[in-house]
Design a protein around this motif. Structure first.
Motif, PDB file in Angstrom:
ATOM      1  N   PHE A  87       3.826   0.967  -6.712  1.00  0.00           N
ATOM      2  CA  PHE A  87       2.903   1.847  -5.984  1.00  0.00           C
ATOM      3  C   PHE A  87       1.486   1.438  -6.319  1.00  0.00           C
ATOM      4  N   GLN A  88       0.563   1.798  -5.414  1.00  0.00           N
ATOM      5  CA  GLN A  88      -0.844   1.417  -5.557  1.00  0.00           C
ATOM      6  C   GLN A  88      -1.777   2.627  -5.672  1.00  0.00           C
ATOM      7  N   ARG A  89      -1.268   3.829  -5.466  1.00  0.00           N
ATOM      8  CA  ARG A  89      -2.039   5.061  -5.619  1.00  0.00           C
ATOM      9  C   ARG A  89      -1.092   6.155  -6.120  1.00  0.00           C
ATOM     10  N   ALA A  90      -1.685   7.212  -6.692  1.00  0.00           N
ATOM     11  CA  ALA A  90      -0.864   8.293  -7.236  1.00  0.00           C
ATOM     12  C   ALA A  90      -1.542   9.634  -6.991  1.00  0.00           C
ATOM     13  N   VAL A  91      -0.744  10.604  -6.542  1.00  0.00           N
ATOM     14  CA  VAL A  91      -1.219  11.964  -6.299  1.00  0.00           C
ATOM     15  C   VAL A  91      -0.329  12.926  -7.071  1.00  0.00           C
ATOM     16  N   GLY A  92      -0.960  13.836  -7.831  1.00  0.00           N
ATOM     17  CA  GLY A  92      -0.211  14.846  -8.566  1.00  0.00           C
ATOM     18  C   GLY A  92      -0.723  16.238  -8.250  1.00  0.00           C
ATOM     19  N   GLN A  93       0.184  17.135  -7.942  1.00  0.00           N
ATOM     20  CA  GLN A  93      -0.153  18.516  -7.597  1.00  0.00           C
ATOM     21  C   GLN A  93       0.531  19.462  -8.595  1.00  0.00           C
ATOM     22  N   SER A  94      -0.277  20.180  -9.338  1.00  0.00           N
ATOM     23  CA  SER A  94       0.208  21.247 -10.212  1.00  0.00           C
ATOM     24  C   SER A  94       1.090  20.762 -11.349  1.00  0.00           C
ATOM     25  N   PHE A  95       0.620  19.762 -12.056  1.00  0.00           N
ATOM     26  CA  PHE A  95       1.230  19.354 -13.321  1.00  0.00           C
ATOM     27  C   PHE A  95       0.200  18.508 -14.047  1.00  0.00           C
ATOM     28  N   SER A  96       0.179  18.589 -15.369  1.00  0.00           N
ATOM     29  CA  SER A  96      -0.810  17.865 -16.150  1.00  0.00           C
ATOM     30  C   SER A  96      -0.172  16.718 -16.911  1.00  0.00           C
ATOM     31  N   CYS A  97      -0.757  15.520 -16.775  1.00  0.00           N
ATOM     32  CA  CYS A  97      -0.282  14.379 -17.566  1.00  0.00           C
ATOM     33  C   CYS A  97      -0.570  14.554 -19.045  1.00  0.00           C
ATOM     34  N   ALA A  98      -1.387  15.550 -19.412  1.00  0.00           N
ATOM     35  CA  ALA A  98      -1.657  15.816 -20.819  1.00  0.00           C
ATOM     36  C   ALA A  98      -0.519  16.585 -21.474  1.00  0.00           C
ATOM     37  N   TYR A  99       0.437  17.042 -20.683  1.00  0.00           N
ATOM     38  CA  TYR A  99       1.533  17.840 -21.241  1.00  0.00           C
ATOM     39  C   TYR A  99       2.683  16.934 -21.658  1.00  0.00           C
ATOM     40  N   PRO A 100       3.169  17.042 -22.896  1.00  0.00           N
ATOM     41  CA  PRO A 100       4.247  16.152 -23.350  1.00  0.00           C
ATOM     42  C   PRO A 100       5.596  16.536 -22.767  1.00  0.00           C
ATOM     43  N   THR A 101       6.439  15.540 -22.555  1.00  0.00           N
ATOM     44  CA  THR A 101       7.810  15.801 -22.143  1.00  0.00           C
ATOM     45  C   THR A 101       8.727  15.676 -23.354  1.00  0.00           C
ATOM     46  N   THR A 102      10.038  15.693 -23.142  1.00  0.00           N
ATOM     47  CA  THR A 102      11.003  15.836 -24.224  1.00  0.00           C
ATOM     48  C   THR A 102      11.139  14.563 -25.056  1.00  0.00           C
ATOM     49  N   THR A 103      11.303  14.731 -26.357  1.00  0.00           N
ATOM     50  CA  THR A 103      11.571  13.591 -27.233  1.00  0.00           C
ATOM     51  C   THR A 103      13.062  13.256 -27.211  1.00  0.00           C
ATOM     52  N   LYS A 104      13.382  12.031 -27.597  1.00  0.00           N
ATOM     53  CA  LYS A 104      14.777  11.583 -27.685  1.00  0.00           C
ATOM     54  C   LYS A 104      15.585  12.507 -28.603  1.00  0.00           C
ATOM     55  N   GLU A 105      15.018  12.837 -29.749  1.00  0.00           N
ATOM     56  CA  GLU A 105      15.745  13.642 -30.724  1.00  0.00           C
ATOM     57  C   GLU A 105      16.074  15.019 -30.163  1.00  0.00           C
ATOM     58  N   ASN A 129       0.855  -1.193   0.000  1.00  0.00           N
ATOM     59  CA  ASN A 129       0.000   0.000   0.000  1.00  0.00           C
ATOM     60  C   ASN A 129       0.888   1.238   0.000  1.00  0.00           C
ATOM     61  N   VAL A 130       1.439   1.532  -1.169  1.00  0.00           N
ATOM     62  CA  VAL A 130       2.358   2.654  -1.336  1.00  0.00           C
ATOM     63  C   VAL A 130       1.720   3.695  -2.248  1.00  0.00           C
ATOM     64  N   THR A 131       1.751   4.943  -1.833  1.00  0.00           N
ATOM     65  CA  THR A 131       1.263   6.063  -2.635  1.00  0.00           C
ATOM     66  C   THR A 131       2.443   6.919  -3.040  1.00  0.00           C
ATOM     67  N   ILE A 132       2.592   7.192  -4.324  1.00  0.00           N
ATOM     68  CA  ILE A 132       3.566   8.187  -4.758  1.00  0.00           C
ATOM     69  C   ILE A 132       2.836   9.512  -4.911  1.00  0.00           C
ATOM     70  N   PHE A 133       3.463  10.572  -4.425  1.00  0.00           N
ATOM     71  CA  PHE A 133       2.856  11.891  -4.586  1.00  0.00           C
ATOM     72  C   PHE A 133       3.949  12.910  -4.805  1.00  0.00           C
ATOM     73  N   GLY A 134       3.610  13.924  -5.610  1.00  0.00           N
ATOM     74  CA  GLY A 134       4.593  14.934  -5.943  1.00  0.00           C
ATOM     75  C   GLY A 134       3.925  16.193  -6.446  1.00  0.00           C
ATOM     76  N   GLU A 135       4.722  17.265  -6.483  1.00  0.00           N
ATOM     77  CA  GLU A 135       4.222  18.575  -6.910  1.00  0.00           C
ATOM     78  C   GLU A 135       5.112  19.120  -8.017  1.00  0.00           C
ATOM     79  N   SER A 136       4.503  19.774  -9.005  1.00  0.00           N
ATOM     80  CA  SER A 136       5.217  20.379 -10.120  1.00  0.00           C
ATOM     81  C   SER A 136       6.025  19.303 -10.846  1.00  0.00           C
ATOM     82  N   ALA A 137       7.356  19.425 -10.919  1.00  0.00           N
ATOM     83  CA  ALA A 137       8.140  18.381 -11.572  1.00  0.00           C
ATOM     84  C   ALA A 137       7.984  17.046 -10.863  1.00  0.00           C
ATOM     85  N   GLY A 138       7.697  17.063  -9.559  1.00  0.00           N
ATOM     86  CA  GLY A 138       7.418  15.814  -8.853  1.00  0.00           C
ATOM     87  C   GLY A 138       6.155  15.160  -9.364  1.00  0.00           C
TER      88      GLY A 138
END
Length: 514
Positions: A231-249, A205-214
């Motif tokens: 982990f079994q739960r996830a908390v995100g503060q002030s960041f959107s999973c809809a936002y893309p991160t950097t490509t390999k290229e 029963n582990v929850t990962i949680f983070g803010e901004s870059a976390g």
């Protein structure tokens, strides 16, 4: 400003339950036997605290820019009364810098006494993947009110955590370079899985949680095949999973340019450079998509049903971008003028700028800086409210939906981070941290403290069961539409449902996409 200024096993579990190395000494509550060796922490009437615990080998010398390696075991009790070193980073936002690469340590805080296996919450700090440390966060309120165990972790940041180069990628076939900080986070989570029981925690029963870059890290772990079961739960503060991160290229091209700026043509040259030479020229540096650990952008992983189906608690702040507008303009002595407001909107929105300026006339706001921050918050980039709504929908409207609880922190009386004369920070980026972590950057008045305790109960209830609701708490509806976002505020507004999509004009912004 740049993004770097702004701002991751049942058999093993059953085996650890009977392994002497993972057992705590009942007669010495300050002594815990981890799988690497015994540690001695500090015990008070309320807490047991163990700090500076190594979860991986120091990433120095030839281990610079390599995946985290196992730490060396020890025999005698190790002093765990002080935090470990802060990872190498430049001084920013009032935080001192560090020139130390030996920094892969974590801290564990537990209630002084508990007769049951407790939920474990693992905190991933923010800081634009460039700054931050575990030691900055005092978890005593989460632990005492929520009856949980809190683990705070260091991970490599800046060039040491997120430099990508073709040569570095070739060193570890199948693993994309530029994700060393995220690999550290997963190494810490594996340590938690092996050792949670020794501290009285439940490794299942582990929850990962983070803010901004976390929180950006949380998004990536949700989509990471190598994070399965961590982990079994996830908390995100002030960041959107809809936002893309950097490509390999892009990341490797940026890395080559960075290396050449240091006069290096190969990794051997870079590994020979001292920390002080590597930090000043570092600019952007975010996680990189590629390899077996992070094969897909989080949004694409959601679309393809290739993510970990765990309950999610996610949200943002009402005035996210006020902090960044202040850093870019007002803090430098150049507050936004009406002319600058129009120029920036035109540069951001191109042909749609006239429509945006009519929707957000500068005269509707106390200052042009606040007008610009409002536009950037409603539809800016990773922190924007409308992007958050898209994230919630991706999780909750999925063919195999996961429970989603969405919030917006709206207490505009919250203590400010910058406290600039004449600049109202409102409920800006990072200000909810003060309500979860004790005196993170200021003290709370009685009304704010009441809100703080409510938030702590929501967060820890969620960690316990995947549902934040509990006795005497205002009901938090599971997300099914934008009306189901919970506003976190002090009276007179108080805690209440809020249609954030309507308040932030998301239909308007979506119309500009088409």
């Amino acid at each position: 400003m740049t993004r770097s200024g702004v701002f991751l096993a049942v058999i093993a579990f059953l085996g650890l339950l009977t392994t002497p190395a993972a057992a705590s000494d009942r007669h010495a509550p300050d002594l815990v036997r981890t799988d690497l060796g015994p540690i001695r922490g500090v015990v008070t009437a309320q807490f047991r605290t163990f700090q500076g615990i190594p979860y991986a080998a120091p990433p120095v010398g030839e281990l610079r820019w390599r995946p985290p390696q196992p730490a060396t075991p020890w025999q005698e009790p190790r002093d765990a009364s002080r935090p470990g070193n802060v990872c190498a980073q430049a001084a920013q936002l009032g935080q001192p810098g560090s020139a130390t690469e030996d920094c892969l340590y974590l801290n564990v805080t537990t209630p002084a006494r508990s007769g049951k296996r407790l939920p474990v919450m693992v905190w991933i700090h923010g800081g634009g993947y460039s700054i931050g440390s575990a030691a900055a966060f005092n978890p005593s309120k989460l632990v005492s009110i929520g009856d949980v165990i809190v683990v705070t972790i260091n991970y490599r940041v800046g060039p040491f955590g997120f430099l990508a180069l073709p040569e570095l990628t070739a060193e570890n076939p199948g693993i994309q370079s530029g994700n060393y900080g995220l690999e550290d986070q997963q190494a810490a989570l594996r340590w938690v899985r092996r050792n949670a029981a020794a501290f009285g925690g439940d490794p299942g029963n582990v929850t990962i949680f983070g803010e901004s870059a976390g929180a950006g890290s949380v998004c990536l772990h949700l989509a990471s095949p190598t994070a399965a079961g961590l982990f079994q739960r996830a908390v995100g503060q002030s960041f959107s999973c809809a936002y893309p991160t950097t490509t390999k290229e892009q990341a490797e091209s940026d890395g080559v340019r960075y290396a050449r700026g240091l006069g290096c043509q190969d990794v051997a040259c870079l590994r020979a450079k001292p920390v002080r030479d590597l930090l000043p020229s570092w600019g952007n540096g975010w996680p990189v998509i590629g390899g077996r650990e992070f094969p897909l952008q989080p949004m694409e992983a959601l679309r393809q049903d290739r993510f970990h189906h765990v309950p999610v608690l996610w949200g943002n702040n009402l005035d996210e971008m006020r902090l960044f507008v202040a850093l870019e303009f007002d803090l430098l002595g150049n507050p936004v003028t009406p002319q600058v407001y129009e120029q920036v909107v035109r540069s951001l929105h191109g042909p749609a700028a006239d429509v945006v300026l009519r929707k957000y006339p500068v005269t509707n706001y106390p200052t042009p800086s606040i007008a610009l921050a409002t536009v950037r918050t409603d539809y800016g980039w990773a922190l924007s409210t409308c992007e958050h709504v898209r994230s919630y929908s991706l999780f909750s409207a999925h063919p195999r939906p996961v429970p989603v609880y969405a919030y917006q922190f709206v207490d505009r009386t919250a203590p400010g981070l910058l406290r600039l004369p004449g600049f109202d920070e409102g409920a800006s980026h990072g200000q909810e941290l003060n309500y979860l972590w004790v005196n993170y950057f200021g003290t709370l008045n009685p009304q704010q403290e009441t809100l703080s305790q409510t938030m702590v109960r929501y967060w820890t209830n969620f960690a316990r069961s995947g549902d934040p609701n509990g006795a005497s708490l205002p009901r938090w509806r599971r997300y099914s539409s934008p009306r189901d976002v919970l506003a976190l505020d002090i009276p007179p507004g108080g805690i209440r449902p809020l249609n954030v999509a309507e308040a932030s004009n998301c239909a308007f912004w979506e119309s500009l996409r088409s």
